[in-house]
Design a protein around this motif. Structure first.
Motif, PDB file in Angstrom:
ATOM      1  N   ASN A  13       0.835  -1.188   0.000  1.00 53.50           N
ATOM      2  CA  ASN A  13       0.000   0.000   0.000  1.00 53.50           C
ATOM      3  C   ASN A  13       0.878   1.250   0.000  1.00 53.50           C
ATOM      4  N   GLU A  14       0.808   2.037  -1.053  1.00 57.70           N
ATOM      5  CA  GLU A  14       1.636   3.235  -1.184  1.00 57.70           C
ATOM      6  C   GLU A  14       1.310   4.296  -0.144  1.00 57.70           C
ATOM      7  N   ASN A  15       0.143   4.222   0.469  1.00 60.26           N
ATOM      8  CA  ASN A  15      -0.262   5.212   1.469  1.00 60.26           C
ATOM      9  C   ASN A  15       0.244   4.871   2.874  1.00 60.26           C
ATOM     10  N   MET A  16       0.952   3.779   3.005  1.00 60.55           N
ATOM     11  CA  MET A  16       1.468   3.365   4.311  1.00 60.55           C
ATOM     12  C   MET A  16       2.991   3.386   4.271  1.00 60.55           C
ATOM     13  N   ASP A  17       3.598   3.568   5.437  1.00 55.13           N
ATOM     14  CA  ASP A  17       5.052   3.595   5.537  1.00 55.13           C
ATOM     15  C   ASP A  17       5.655   2.215   5.790  1.00 55.13           C
ATOM     16  N   ALA A  18       4.856   1.181   5.719  1.00 53.92           N
ATOM     17  CA  ALA A  18       5.325  -0.177   6.028  1.00 53.92           C
ATOM     18  C   ALA A  18       6.340  -0.638   4.987  1.00 53.92           C
ATOM     19  N   VAL A  19       7.335  -1.363   5.455  1.00 53.57           N
ATOM     20  CA  VAL A  19       8.340  -1.961   4.571  1.00 53.57           C
ATOM     21  C   VAL A  19       8.583  -3.391   5.029  1.00 53.57           C
ATOM     22  N   PHE A  20       9.095  -4.210   4.119  1.00 56.47           N
ATOM     23  CA  PHE A  20       9.453  -5.570   4.491  1.00 56.47           C
ATOM     24  C   PHE A  20      10.654  -5.530   5.426  1.00 56.47           C
ATOM     25  N   ASN A  21      10.641  -6.382   6.421  1.00 58.26           N
ATOM     26  CA  ASN A  21      11.769  -6.547   7.317  1.00 58.26           C
ATOM     27  C   ASN A  21      12.881  -7.251   6.535  1.00 58.26           C
ATOM     28  N   PRO A  22      14.118  -6.762   6.609  1.00 59.99           N
ATOM     29  CA  PRO A  22      15.212  -7.413   5.877  1.00 59.99           C
ATOM     30  C   PRO A  22      15.366  -8.902   6.192  1.00 59.99           C
ATOM     31  N   ILE A  23      14.918  -9.334   7.368  1.00 61.29           N
ATOM     32  CA  ILE A  23      14.996 -10.756   7.700  1.00 61.29           C
ATOM     33  C   ILE A  23      14.123 -11.581   6.761  1.00 61.29           C
ATOM     34  N   ASP A  24      13.131 -10.926   6.131  1.00 66.29           N
ATOM     35  CA  ASP A  24      12.241 -11.607   5.192  1.00 66.29           C
ATOM     36  C   ASP A  24      12.783 -11.629   3.759  1.00 66.29           C
ATOM     37  N   PHE A  25      13.860 -10.907   3.494  1.00 67.16           N
ATOM     38  CA  PHE A  25      14.378 -10.826   2.127  1.00 67.16           C
ATOM     39  C   PHE A  25      14.680 -12.202   1.505  1.00 67.16           C
ATOM     40  N   PRO A  26      15.297 -13.137   2.244  1.00 65.18           N
ATOM     41  CA  PRO A  26      15.555 -14.441   1.620  1.00 65.18           C
ATOM     42  C   PRO A  26      14.276 -15.154   1.161  1.00 65.18           C
ATOM     43  N   SER A  27      13.218 -15.088   1.958  1.00 66.52           N
ATOM     44  CA  SER A  27      11.986 -15.765   1.550  1.00 66.52           C
ATOM     45  C   SER A  27      11.296 -15.015   0.411  1.00 66.52           C
ATOM     46  N   ILE A  28      11.408 -13.685   0.389  1.00 64.21           N
ATOM     47  CA  ILE A  28      10.850 -12.913  -0.726  1.00 64.21           C
ATOM     48  C   ILE A  28      11.600 -13.271  -2.006  1.00 64.21           C
ATOM     49  N   ALA A  29      12.924 -13.255  -1.930  1.00 62.11           N
ATOM     50  CA  ALA A  29      13.738 -13.575  -3.108  1.00 62.11           C
ATOM     51  C   ALA A  29      13.436 -14.986  -3.597  1.00 62.11           C
ATOM     52  N   SER A  30      13.306 -15.915  -2.682  1.00 60.35           N
ATOM     53  CA  SER A  30      13.001 -17.297  -3.058  1.00 60.35           C
ATOM     54  C   SER A  30      11.650 -17.393  -3.754  1.00 60.35           C
ATOM     55  N   ALA A  31      10.648 -16.679  -3.225  1.00 64.85           N
ATOM     56  CA  ALA A  31       9.314 -16.714  -3.823  1.00 64.85           C
ATOM     57  C   ALA A  31       9.320 -16.154  -5.241  1.00 64.85           C
ATOM     58  N   LEU A  32      10.216 -15.207  -5.494  1.00 63.37           N
ATOM     59  CA  LEU A  32      10.310 -14.590  -6.816  1.00 63.37           C
ATOM     60  C   LEU A  32      11.322 -15.290  -7.722  1.00 63.37           C
ATOM     61  N   ASN A  33      12.006 -16.294  -7.167  1.00 68.67           N
ATOM     62  CA  ASN A  33      13.066 -16.998  -7.890  1.00 68.67           C
ATOM     63  C   ASN A  33      14.224 -16.044  -8.208  1.00 68.67           C
ATOM     64  N   TRP A  34      14.524 -15.150  -7.259  1.00 68.55           N
ATOM     65  CA  TRP A  34      15.599 -14.173  -7.376  1.00 68.55           C
ATOM     66  C   TRP A  34      16.667 -14.480  -6.339  1.00 68.55           C
ATOM     67  N   GLU A  35      17.710 -13.657  -6.332  1.00 65.56           N
ATOM     68  CA  GLU A  35      18.713 -13.634  -5.280  1.00 65.56           C
ATOM     69  C   GLU A  35      18.405 -12.417  -4.406  1.00 65.56           C
TER      70      GLU A  35
END
Length: 127
Positions: A13-35
């Motif tokens: 949501n662009e109207n919120m200041d929320a961001v993903f916690n860096p601890i979640d980056f590995p699972s985000i990258a995995s879900a996207l098939n990225w590094e």
């Protein structure tokens, strides 16, 4: 990611200041098939205020980087409770196929225990 829909929706949501916690980056990258580095801004990318992003990439294959990461883990209290080698590998997202990185981390842990930065008690590391 095994997160609630509201967590992801708040970040999107662009109207919120929320961001993903860096601890979640590995699972985000995995879900996207990225590094993980694919989620980070490119070198010399400007912030919205015009200052430049100072991007530092650590690699656990590099012993000095691995040591800095593990010492940082100690500084944030990760080793206040006993941690097994398996716990540490899971925390660092080092899967069983990452043999070289696991070996470097093991070697660094051995060095840090011999230098009394960490203690080894019954196969567990503690500050």
């Amino acid at each position: 990611m095994e997160k609630r829909d509201t967590y992801v929706n708040n970040v999107k949501n662009e109207n919120m200041d929320a961001v993903f916690n860096p601890i979640d980056f590995p699972s985000i990258a995995s879900a996207l098939n990225w590094e993980v580095h694919d989620l980070l801004p490119p070198d010399n990318s400007p912030y919205s205020d015009g200052t430049l992003v100072d991007k530092v990439v650590f690699s656990l294959i590099n012993p000095s980087d691995a040591e800095e990461v593990i010492v940082g883990m100690k500084e944030i209290g990760y080793f206040n409770k006993k941690k097994s080698l398996k716990d540490i590998f899971e925390y660092l997202y080092l899967t069983e196929d990452m043999i070289e990185k696991r070996q470097v981390v093991s070697d660094v842990l051995e060095k840090l225990t011999s230098n009394s930065v960490l203690k080894l008690q019954n196969g567990n590391y503690i500050a």
